[in-house]
Every structure is written in C-alpha cells, then in structure tokens.
Design a protein around this motif. Structure first.
Motif, PDB file in Angstrom:
ATOM      1  N   ASP A 165      29.443  31.520  41.704  1.00 58.07           N
ATOM      2  CA  ASP A 165      30.505  31.156  42.651  1.00 58.07           C
ATOM      3  C   ASP A 165      31.850  30.947  41.967  1.00 58.07           C
ATOM      4  N   ARG A 166      31.831  30.763  40.669  1.00 58.44           N
ATOM      5  CA  ARG A 166      33.079  30.418  39.982  1.00 58.44           C
ATOM      6  C   ARG A 166      33.705  31.582  39.226  1.00 58.44           C
ATOM      7  N   VAL A 167      32.952  32.673  38.968  1.00 62.87           N
ATOM      8  CA  VAL A 167      33.544  33.800  38.229  1.00 62.87           C
ATOM      9  C   VAL A 167      34.607  34.476  39.108  1.00 62.87           C
ATOM     10  N   SER A 168      35.471  35.270  38.477  1.00 67.18           N
ATOM     11  CA  SER A 168      36.539  35.914  39.241  1.00 67.18           C
ATOM     12  C   SER A 168      35.964  36.948  40.197  1.00 67.18           C
ATOM     13  N   ALA A 169      36.648  37.123  41.322  1.00 65.16           N
ATOM     14  CA  ALA A 169      36.231  38.156  42.268  1.00 65.16           C
ATOM     15  C   ALA A 169      36.324  39.519  41.576  1.00 65.16           C
ATOM     16  N   GLY A 170      37.217  39.630  40.580  1.00 67.30           N
ATOM     17  CA  GLY A 170      37.369  40.875  39.826  1.00 67.30           C
ATOM     18  C   GLY A 170      36.084  41.292  39.139  1.00 67.30           C
ATOM     19  N   LEU A 171      35.319  40.317  38.691  1.00 64.45           N
ATOM     20  CA  LEU A 171      34.060  40.648  38.013  1.00 64.45           C
ATOM     21  C   LEU A 171      33.077  41.290  38.998  1.00 64.45           C
ATOM     22  N   LEU A 172      33.079  40.793  40.226  1.00 66.87           N
ATOM     23  CA  LEU A 172      32.221  41.377  41.264  1.00 66.87           C
ATOM     24  C   LEU A 172      32.706  42.786  41.618  1.00 66.87           C
ATOM     25  N   TYR A 173      34.032  42.940  41.613  1.00 65.21           N
ATOM     26  CA  TYR A 173      34.651  44.211  41.994  1.00 65.21           C
ATOM     27  C   TYR A 173      34.672  45.252  40.886  1.00 65.21           C
ATOM     28  N   TYR A 174      34.334  44.824  39.691  1.00 67.12           N
ATOM     29  CA  TYR A 174      34.385  45.681  38.498  1.00 67.12           C
ATOM     30  C   TYR A 174      33.822  47.092  38.761  1.00 67.12           C
ATOM     31  N   PRO A 175      32.622  47.199  39.367  1.00 72.05           N
ATOM     32  CA  PRO A 175      32.060  48.551  39.546  1.00 72.05           C
ATOM     33  C   PRO A 175      32.830  49.414  40.551  1.00 72.05           C
ATOM     34  N   VAL A 176      33.552  48.780  41.488  1.00 67.97           N
ATOM     35  CA  VAL A 176      34.320  49.574  42.458  1.00 67.97           C
ATOM     36  C   VAL A 176      35.541  50.174  41.757  1.00 67.97           C
ATOM     37  N   LEU A 177      36.177  49.376  40.888  1.00 73.75           N
ATOM     38  CA  LEU A 177      37.294  49.904  40.099  1.00 73.75           C
ATOM     39  C   LEU A 177      36.802  51.045  39.203  1.00 73.75           C
ATOM     40  N   MET A 178      35.618  50.881  38.680  1.00 73.04           N
ATOM     41  CA  MET A 178      35.058  51.929  37.812  1.00 73.04           C
ATOM     42  C   MET A 178      34.768  53.204  38.619  1.00 73.04           C
ATOM     43  N   ALA A 179      34.276  53.027  39.845  1.00 73.77           N
ATOM     44  CA  ALA A 179      34.049  54.192  40.719  1.00 73.77           C
ATOM     45  C   ALA A 179      35.379  54.875  41.007  1.00 73.77           C
ATOM     46  N   ALA A 180      36.409  54.081  41.276  1.00 77.82           N
ATOM     47  CA  ALA A 180      37.730  54.642  41.563  1.00 77.82           C
ATOM     48  C   ALA A 180      38.263  55.423  40.361  1.00 77.82           C
ATOM     49  N   ASP A 181      38.038  54.891  39.150  1.00 78.33           N
ATOM     50  CA  ASP A 181      38.482  55.580  37.923  1.00 78.33           C
ATOM     51  C   ASP A 181      38.016  57.033  37.934  1.00 78.33           C
ATOM     52  N   ARG A 200      23.969  42.828  43.431  1.00 75.86           N
ATOM     53  CA  ARG A 200      22.715  43.209  42.757  1.00 75.86           C
ATOM     54  C   ARG A 200      22.934  43.834  41.388  1.00 75.86           C
ATOM     55  N   MET A 201      24.167  44.162  41.024  1.00 78.71           N
ATOM     56  CA  MET A 201      24.404  44.841  39.746  1.00 78.71           C
ATOM     57  C   MET A 201      23.979  43.948  38.566  1.00 78.71           C
ATOM     58  N   HIS A 202      23.205  44.521  37.649  1.00 79.33           N
ATOM     59  CA  HIS A 202      22.699  43.711  36.534  1.00 79.33           C
ATOM     60  C   HIS A 202      23.808  43.150  35.663  1.00 79.33           C
ATOM     61  N   GLN A 203      24.854  43.996  35.398  1.00 76.53           N
ATOM     62  CA  GLN A 203      25.909  43.490  34.501  1.00 76.53           C
ATOM     63  C   GLN A 203      26.631  42.303  35.130  1.00 76.53           C
ATOM     64  N   PHE A 204      26.809  42.341  36.452  1.00 75.24           N
ATOM     65  CA  PHE A 204      27.447  41.217  37.133  1.00 75.24           C
ATOM     66  C   PHE A 204      26.565  39.977  37.023  1.00 75.24           C
ATOM     67  N   ARG A 205      25.279  40.154  37.259  1.00 76.74           N
ATOM     68  CA  ARG A 205      24.359  39.011  37.205  1.00 76.74           C
ATOM     69  C   ARG A 205      24.324  38.427  35.791  1.00 76.74           C
ATOM     70  N   ASP A 206      24.311  39.322  34.782  1.00 78.03           N
ATOM     71  CA  ASP A 206      24.280  38.842  33.393  1.00 78.03           C
ATOM     72  C   ASP A 206      25.557  38.101  33.034  1.00 78.03           C
ATOM     73  N   LYS A 207      26.698  38.705  33.384  1.00 78.79           N
ATOM     74  CA  LYS A 207      27.972  38.096  32.996  1.00 78.79           C
ATOM     75  C   LYS A 207      28.250  36.824  33.788  1.00 78.79           C
ATOM     76  N   ALA A 208      27.867  36.796  35.062  1.00 81.88           N
ATOM     77  CA  ALA A 208      28.151  35.625  35.892  1.00 81.88           C
ATOM     78  C   ALA A 208      27.162  34.498  35.590  1.00 81.88           C
ATOM     79  N   GLY A 209      25.936  34.855  35.238  1.00 79.11           N
ATOM     80  CA  GLY A 209      24.918  33.846  34.941  1.00 79.11           C
ATOM     81  C   GLY A 209      24.732  32.906  36.120  1.00 79.11           C
ATOM     82  N   THR A 210      24.753  31.601  35.835  1.00 82.15           N
ATOM     83  CA  THR A 210      24.534  30.627  36.912  1.00 82.15           C
ATOM     84  C   THR A 210      25.847  30.245  37.589  1.00 82.15           C
ATOM     85  N   ALA A 211      26.977  30.803  37.065  1.00 81.06           N
ATOM     86  CA  ALA A 211      28.300  30.421  37.600  1.00 81.06           C
ATOM     87  C   ALA A 211      28.784  31.409  38.658  1.00 81.06           C
TER      88      ALA A 211
END
Ligand code: TYM
Length: 329
Positions: A117-133, A104-115
């Motif tokens: 299923d094809r973007v890296s799993a890292g892009l989906l995980y981006y906010p978890v890494l940021m939380a860990a930071d 549901r994260m807006h930045q993920f939806r914006d960056k992934a667009g219609t792709a």
C-alpha cells in the motif's frame, strides 16, 4: 524487422546485464531495421533515487552500451524521458490493462514486499510503461534476460487486448531470450540471479570492475561438494560458471565440460575469472574514457531522440485515432 530493448540506468551494470542483454543488443544492430535501445530513466523513478545521480547514471549507461559495441549510427540509442510518446502511450494503454494483471506481476510483488500500500503507484505501473516502450515502435523482437519473461507476456496481452478492442493497430512483440546466459547467477549465492539489488556484493561482477578484482571474485565463487565440472540441477554454482565461460569463448557449454574434464574446481574457477576479466577489460577501458565526455553523450541522446520520435509519433497518433481521442488523423 524492428528490435527494441530497454535498460535501467539505476545500479552498476553487471555480468548478467552484459551476457543476458547487452551482447544481444550489439548482435541485433545489423539484423534489425532499425534496432532501438533505450535508457529507461523514467523506470528508474519508481523506487527511491537521487535526481542528480539518475541523470549521471543515464549517461554512464549509454557510455557503457557504446563501449560494448553499440554504434549510434547503426542503431537508435536514446533516453526514454526525451521522447514523451512513451508516457502518453502508457496512459492510453492503461485502458486495456487491469489492476489485477499488474498486482499479480512477480517483480511488483517482490519489490513491494509487505509494503504494497505504501510503494509508489509508478512501481505498479512499471510494466505498462514498459509495454508502451516497445509498442510505440511496433517492435517485433525484444532481447531480454529470463527475468523479463513475465513483462514480455504482459506487453503481448496488452497489444492483443488493444487490437481486439480498438482494431488492428499494434504489433504483438516476441521476447528473444538467449538459450545460454539468460539467467546469470550470483557467484556467492547461485540460487539467486546476479543483481545489484537482490544479490551479494562479492557474488556480483561489474562490467567496469578492475580485472584483478574480477579474478578474485571468481576464485571465491561458491561451488558444490562434488568434483565434476558438468551442468546439473544440484550444481547451480558450477553450471553458472560453465555457461559464463561458454559465452565468453563463444562455444557450447558441452565444449567447456569437455575441455575441463578431470580438472579441479580451483583451476576451473581461476580460468573462468581470468578469461572473463580479459574479455571485459577492453569494454571497461573504452567505458572509462567515453563517460568523461558528457557533451558527446548528450549529443547521442539528442540525435537518438529525434530518430525515435520520428518512429513513435505516428504510431501514437494511430493509437489516439483508434481510441477516438483528440483530433482525427
Ligand atoms: P534491467 O535494467 O534490470 O536489466 C537489463 C537487461 O539485463 C537482463 N538481466 C540479466 N540477464 C541475465 N542474467 C541476469 N542475472 C540478469 N539481470 C538482468 C534483463 O533481463 C534485461 O534484459 N524492465 C527492464 C528494462 C526495460 C525494458 C523495456 C526491457 C524497460 N522497458 C522494454 C525491454 C523492453 C529492466 O529492468 O531491465
């Protein structure tokens, strides 16, 4: 009180980064104990990138922060990938983060667009890494621009969910979003935020840009059809320039409206351009010098990583212990 913030090394840093975030970093370094600032190179691997360029950009970003006024003696300045606790904590926190939240994260939806299923799993995980930071340092305050609001909400949810499931272990951080300048807009398309990826080249002002080029961009800034220099919802271009100049002068936006009462848009745009160029010029000069000395920047990173690890390692050990993984502490 611990302050933590992160900045991506990808892309040239612009006036939005400078006003929305970097100024706050500098201000925070004497208020916090400690203030911790991280060049998030691992976040930079979630979209297409060049390995050699990423390494160079990470150093450049550190040089820019030092040029802007960060003092590695008075804060912790380091490169994310030098401290493995960030990636370890990302995995541990994924147990209290749902796929639905990330989807549901807006930045993920914006960056992934219609792709999607094809973007890296890292892009989906981006906010978890940021939380860990942030959570790895039990930080209380996170200075960011408006576009990071949703990421801050997520890290708060993650910290709360962790504490509920495994017992009080993590600090629930607060975002610190400036009241003026939290969303610097593109000069050409002021309905968009200033950004190297989503904005226009002519509407994006870089911190290391030549003064004459900065002035030119401001002179060509998009304004509306009215004449008054006041902030209004239907005047995104003029409102943006008023806020920028208020930050540069260190005054309130009202004072700018008062100073330019009765003046024309052309004169106003020139004035803003000249003042921004003069304001950024010493930062630019220091940056161009500092970035030459890559060995000195690697030394800053090394010392910073040692200080960061000393804080993060015990926190991650507590997290492991609370979760029942590994050797008991
Ligand atoms: P990044 O690298 O895109 O941006 C760095 C900071 O600049 C702010 N910013 C702006 N502020 C005002 N107006 C704009 N037009 C504008 N554009 C960018 C951003 O809000 C940010 O504060 N996900 C983060 C990096 C990050 C982070 C963290 C931040 C990783 N881990 C932990 C805080 C805490 C990002 O992409 O920022």
């Amino acid at each position: 009180m611990v302050i933590f913030s992160g900045i991506q090394p990808t892309g040239r840093k612009h006036l939005g980064n400078y006003i929305g975030a970097i100024l706050q970093y500098v201000e925070g370094q004497d208020r916090a104990d400690p203030a911790i600032y991280c060049i998030v190179d691992l976040h930079g691997t979630t979209v297409a990138y060049e390995p050699a360029e990423l390494r160079e950009r990470s150093r450049d970003t550190a040089a820019l922060l030092v040029a802007a006024g960060l003092d590695p003696e008075r804060c912790v300045l380091f490169r994310q990938s030098d401290v493995p606790q960030h990636t370890e904590l990302t995995w541990l926190l994924s147990s209290v983060t749902s796929v639905g939240q990330l989807n549901r994260m807006h930045q993920f939806r914006d960056k992934a667009g219609t792709a999607r299923d094809r973007v890296s799993a890292g892009l989906l995980y981006y906010p978890v890494l940021m939380a860990a930071d942030v959570l790895a340092y039990r930080a209380h305050e996170v200075p960011v621009g408006e576009d990071q609001r949703e990421h801050i909400e997520l890290m708060r949810d993650v910290a709360e969910a962790f504490n509920k499931r495994f017992g009080e272990t993590l600090v629930v951080p607060e975002g610190n979003i400036p009241t003026v300048g939290a969303r610097v807009r593109d000069l050409k398309e002021p309905d968009k935020k200033m950004s190297t990826t989503g904005g226009t080249p002519a509407g994006t002002v870089y911190v290391d840009e030549e003064p004459a080029s900065i002035v030119k961009k401001f002179k060509r800034a998009e304004t509306d059809s009215g004449r008054e220099i006041v902030r209004a919802d239907d005047k995104p271009g003029i409102s943006n320039l008023i806020e920028i100049l208020a930050v540069v002068r260190g005054t309130a936006p009202n004072a700018i409206e008062h100073d330019f009462e009765g003046k024309g848009y052309g004169d106003f745009k020139t004035a803003v351009g000249e003042e921004v160029a003069a304001w950024l010029s010493p930062v630019r000069e220091r940056y161009l010098e500092l970035r030459q000395d890559t060995a000195a920047i690697e030394e800053i990173f090394e010392a910073g990583a040692a200080k960061a690890t000393a804080i993060a390692a015990p926190v991650v050990a507590d997290v492991r212990d609370a979760m029942g993984v590994g050797k008991p502490v």
